[in-house]
Design a protein around this motif. Structure first.
Motif, short mmCIF file in Angstrom:
data_model
loop_
_atom_site.label_atom_id
_atom_site.label_comp_id
_atom_site.label_asym_id
_atom_site.label_seq_id
_atom_site.Cartn_x
_atom_site.Cartn_y
_atom_site.Cartn_z
N GLY A 465 61.45 60.21 64.99
CA GLY A 465 60.25 60.32 64.13
C GLY A 465 59.41 58.91 64.05
N THR A 466 60.28 57.98 63.96
CA THR A 466 59.70 56.50 63.81
C THR A 466 59.03 56.19 64.95
OG1 THR A 466 61.64 55.94 62.25
CG2 THR A 466 60.34 53.96 63.01
N ILE A 467 59.44 56.41 66.21
CA ILE A 467 59.01 56.08 67.25
C ILE A 467 57.64 56.70 67.76
CG2 ILE A 467 59.31 56.23 69.71
CD1 ILE A 467 62.43 55.61 69.32
N ALA A 468 57.81 58.14 67.27
CA ALA A 468 56.54 58.91 67.44
C ALA A 468 55.38 58.38 66.51
CB ALA A 468 56.61 60.40 67.31
N ASN A 469 55.74 57.98 65.03
CA ASN A 469 54.65 57.53 64.49
C ASN A 469 54.28 55.93 64.75
OD1 ASN A 469 54.68 59.55 62.52
ND2 ASN A 469 56.60 58.77 61.19
N VAL A 470 55.12 55.20 65.19
CA VAL A 470 54.83 53.79 65.61
C VAL A 470 53.77 54.04 66.94
CG1 VAL A 470 55.53 51.79 66.74
CG2 VAL A 470 57.01 52.61 64.80
N LEU A 471 54.10 54.80 67.79
CA LEU A 471 53.14 55.02 68.90
C LEU A 471 51.63 55.46 68.44
CD1 LEU A 471 55.45 56.13 71.60
CD2 LEU A 471 54.33 54.02 71.86
N HIS A 472 52.08 56.53 67.45
CA HIS A 472 50.58 57.16 66.98
C HIS A 472 50.09 56.31 66.08
CE1 HIS A 472 48.25 60.63 66.84
NE2 HIS A 472 48.12 60.64 65.43
N GLY A 473 50.51 55.14 65.55
CA GLY A 473 49.80 54.30 64.61
C GLY A 473 49.98 54.43 63.42
N VAL A 474 50.92 55.28 62.74
CA VAL A 474 51.06 55.45 61.19
C VAL A 474 52.56 55.03 60.86
CG1 VAL A 474 49.74 57.52 61.17
CG2 VAL A 474 52.27 57.59 61.77
N THR A 475 52.49 54.56 59.67
CA THR A 475 53.73 54.21 59.00
C THR A 475 54.80 55.33 58.49
OG1 THR A 475 52.79 54.15 56.87
CG2 THR A 475 52.80 51.90 58.26
N ALA A 476 55.81 55.21 58.05
CA ALA A 476 56.61 55.98 57.99
C ALA A 476 56.37 57.01 56.88
CB ALA A 476 57.98 55.61 57.43
N ARG A 477 55.66 56.74 56.00
CA ARG A 477 55.12 57.33 54.94
C ARG A 477 53.60 58.02 55.10
NH1 ARG A 477 57.89 53.76 52.25
NH2 ARG A 477 59.83 54.35 51.20
N GLY A 478 53.16 57.68 56.24
CA GLY A 478 52.04 58.06 56.63
C GLY A 478 50.59 57.23 56.15
N GLY A 479 50.87 56.39 55.19
CA GLY A 479 49.71 55.61 54.42
C GLY A 479 49.76 54.27 55.31
N ALA A 480 48.80 53.40 54.90
CA ALA A 480 48.38 52.27 55.60
C ALA A 480 49.61 51.48 55.75
CB ALA A 480 47.23 51.71 54.99
N PRO A 481 49.90 50.57 56.78
CA PRO A 481 50.92 49.91 56.98
C PRO A 481 50.64 48.55 55.91
CG PRO A 481 49.41 49.50 58.68
CD PRO A 481 48.85 50.56 57.95
N THR A 482 51.78 48.21 55.22
CA THR A 482 51.94 47.09 54.71
C THR A 482 52.72 46.18 55.12
OG1 THR A 482 53.80 48.54 53.22
CG2 THR A 482 51.56 48.16 52.19
N ARG A 483 52.12 45.06 55.31
CA ARG A 483 52.70 43.99 55.98
C ARG A 483 53.88 43.44 55.22
NH1 ARG A 483 51.11 41.35 60.52
NH2 ARG A 483 49.54 42.32 61.49
N GLY A 484 54.90 43.09 55.84
CA GLY A 484 56.11 42.60 55.49
C GLY A 484 57.22 43.44 54.80
N SER A 485 56.74 44.72 54.69
CA SER A 485 57.98 45.58 54.32
C SER A 485 58.79 45.91 55.37
CB SER A 485 57.17 47.02 53.66
OG SER A 485 56.79 47.63 54.97
N ALA A 486 60.08 46.35 54.97
CA ALA A 486 60.95 46.64 55.93
C ALA A 486 60.43 47.59 57.06
CB ALA A 486 62.41 47.29 55.25
#
Ligand code: ADP
Length: 650
Positions: A465-486
């Motif tokens: 799931g994470t790999i697909a999300n990263v490639l698609h450009g979404v964060t794990a929760r689907g919101g905007a990426p927050t820099r610095g978070s795990a």
């Protein structure tokens, strides 16, 4: 009453016992009429005869039965060998026992079976025959092992061999766990401690194999695994909507109305509906599943093996009991849960060695259904702790992934199956729907490359799931990426690399790459499935790398049926004789109330039509003719052949 229901008195068969002990090879020829062993049979038989615990891993149709039947006859002193004792065969397939016993009787070996289908009187008669040493091979279901009187009987007898058929049923890690199989070890220890143990299975994963050895406590076993390739089978895959599937099956069954076929469905409801639909369009079809009463099931099965019904529509759970060497096609109406299950079911085509066709019809809703089966709480075996149950579930999910990969691959289907079973597998077999080239492919080279790079970026430590999300450009929760978070992966080079591609496609390509060996799934210490590199990972970085998955496959079974050329190869006059011999076979089968193939196989009749034997010796030389069959049927068949020849000369 079928021949197999009679308890043999032994006297009838005593006449064939020769003065000198026969070797296994001679038994093969003189009793079964076969010239050569199939791959692995000889080794397994020699190992068992030498007294060693043995495990035989062979595909469905590979000829496992002979691996215990020949030693059983020899251990019983049946062919002039030193008598050692009886053979007990433990099998979950109640409905197969009767077939097997009938087939044994037809070659003159006294076998019997004990299972829940028999009346108390019949059971008592068989137990008496066992006690009086009139039985060479006794088949029983695993439930029987818990019964006191059965244990007493077996304990009082010399038992030479305990053969466990479908031995993977003992393992949670297989595709068909049966709790009753867990009793086998205690039973054998207590009631037949000196017997040689033979485990037979068509499942080859290392985990199941190890589990079989420990659960049955095979002592220093010799393990033989033969190739899983069944060159006479054609494999095909096709993605179709539900309604199109039914139409496809109807068309196929109508076009092959003189052939026996099995259609597997995932659920009872589909079985009933499809069988009804086929019958209403004139196909000789009947349903077969657990919810039908035992008598109906028995009658249906008997109609099928006697060629009174041509198509059986069955659920996979109970389809296991349907066995017939001349099934010409197996169609899967739904996606099976694993390659093992698929290969076992599809492998019921062409057991006689003649061509068989195996078609898998599937679509996305099948995949969802299978996933739901895995997640059902009731699916975990009883008495398993939650952690172990989790492990089993993960294994099943990995099996399903591979199955989906089989549907989507553009590579050789046979090669893919064989690689699953740990064999090399051909690049191209020229006998599957992919090698026939009848499919449309989508080029996904760039997606595959990006996935590979992303797995590298993630250091092989995240899930799909994470790999697909990263490639698609979404964060794990689907919101905007927050820099610095795990969970912030937005700084990775592959973040958003495939933002124009549908996330579903990215996932599909990943599944395919896992099945094709570019990626693999590794379970983390905490029990999560992680995407890691597979053995072929490096290839994705090659300049010449190209990767595709199937769009909607437009492949179809070969229209003419692969089985046709075999009979076309016959001279027209031989073909005429062949048809007459088939009629004679049908008549004899009806008189004896046995299935036609128990008399002779199609292949044997074909040999006969071509060779036209006129003497006992010539008749014995036909593949599939043993001494007992010469004695029983030789006269009638040779008379017919002679009459046919005379007609031709007039
Ligand atoms: P399995 O149990 O491995 O699925 P079976 O024991 O039912 O396979 O055998 C499949 C078919 O192959 C049977 O019809 C059997 O008679 C036939 N067979 C087995 N061994 C040989 C052989 N050596 N030569 C020719 N036919 C064989």
């Amino acid at each position: 009453m079928a021949d197999a229901d009679k308890v043999p008195d032994g006297a009838d068969d005593a006449g064939t016992v020769p003065r000198h002990a026969l070797t296994a090879q001679q038994v093969l020829k003189r009793v079964y009429g076969y010239d050569t062993f199939r791959p692995g049979q000889r080794q397994v038989i020699d190992s068992v005869l030498s007294g060693r615990d043995t495990m035989a891993i062979m595909p469905t149709g590979g000829g496992k039965s002979l691996c215990y039947q020949i030693p059983a006859a020899m251990f019983a002193g049946f062919f002039g060998n030193r008598p050692i004792g009886m053979t007990l065969v433990i099998s979950p397939l109640i409905s197969l026992m009767q077939d097997q016993v009938e087939a044994l009787r037809s070659v003159g070996v006294p076998g019997a079976y004990l299972n829940s289908s028999l009346s108390p009187e019949r059971s008592a008669a068989i137990m008496r025959a066992v006690r009086e040493r009139r039985i060479t091979i006794l088949y029983c279901a695993p439930e029987r092992l818990a019964r006191r009187e059965f244990r007493d009987l077996i304990s009082s007898m010399p038992i030479a061999l305990v053969a466990v058929d479908e031995a993977h049923c003992v393992s949670h890690w297989g595709h068909d766990f049966r709790p009753d199989y867990r009793q086998i070890r205690d039973f054998t220890d207590a009631c037949a401690p000196h017997a040689v143990r033979l485990a037979l299975t068509a499942t080859a994963t290392v985990r199941v194999r190890d589990d079989i050895i420990s659960s049955l406590q095979l002592r220093r076993p010799a393990v033989f695994q033969t190739t899983f390739d069944r060159p006479n089978l054609w494999f095909g895959v096709r993605k179709l909507g539900n309604r199109e599937k039914d139409q496809w099956i109807l068309d196929y069954a109508l076009a092959h109305s003189d052939e026996s076929g099995i259609v597997y469905c995932a659920r009872t409801k589909e079985v009933d509906e499809l069988a009804r639909m086929l019958a209403s369009h004139g196909v000789s079809a009947a349903p077969y599943h657990a919810k039908l009463d035992a008598d109906t099931r028995k009658a249906t099965q008997s109609d099928f093996i006697h060629d009174r019904i041509r198509v059986i529509v069955a659920t996979n759970a109970f389809g296991m009991g349907i066995d017939k060497p001349d099934v010409r096609y197996v169609v899967h109406h739904n996606l099976p849960g694993s390659i093992e299950a698929y290969y076992q079911e599809a492998g019921r085509a062409g057991r006689d060695g003649d061509p068989g066709r195996c078609m898998l019809l599937w679509n996305g809703s099948d995949v969802n259904l299978r996933s739901r089966f895995i997640d059902m709480p009731g699916d975990a075996p009883r008495g398993m702790d939650p952690e172990e149950a989790d492990g089993v579930r993960r294994t099943k999910r990995a099996m399903l992934d591979f199955m989906v990969g089989y549907c989507g691959t553009t590579h050789c289907l046979r090669g893919m199956i064989l690689r699953y079973f740990g064999e090399e597998g051909p690049e191209s077999c020229h006998n599957c729907s992919n090698c026939d080239g009848r499919f449309e492919a989508v080029d996904v080279t760039d997606i595959a490359r990006a996935i590979s790079r992303c797995v590298h970026d993630m250091r092989q430590s995240t899930g799909r799931g994470t790999i697909a999300n990263v490639l698609h450009g979404v964060t794990a929760r689907g919101g905007a990426p927050t820099r610095g978070s795990a969970r912030d992966h937005s700084a990775l080079p592959t973040f958003g690399a495939l933002k124009r591609q549908p996330i579903g496609l990215i996932r599909d390509v990943m599944t395919q790459m896992i099945a094709d060996g570019y990626l693999a799934i590794h379970t983390s210490d905490a029990g999560y499935p992680l995407v890691v590199f597979g053995p072929r990972a490096a290839e994705t970085a090659d300049a010449g790398f190209a990767y595709s998955i199937k769009r909607d496959a437009s492949s179809s079974m070969p229209r003419s049926g692969v089985s046709k050329p075999v009979s076309e190869a016959m001279e027209p006059s031989d073909q005429g004789l062949f048809e007459q011999l088939r009629e004679l076979r049908k008549q004899i089968a009806r008189e004896a109330n046995v299935p036609p193939y128990v008399v002779f196989s199609d292949r044997t009749l074909r040999d006969m039509a071509q060779a036209k034997p006129a003497t006992d010796e010539e008749f014995l030389a036909i593949n599939g003719v043993g001494e007992k069959k010469l004695e029983r049927y030789g006269g009638r068949f040779m008379d017919m052949i002679a009459a046919y020849g005379a007609e031709g000369k007039e």
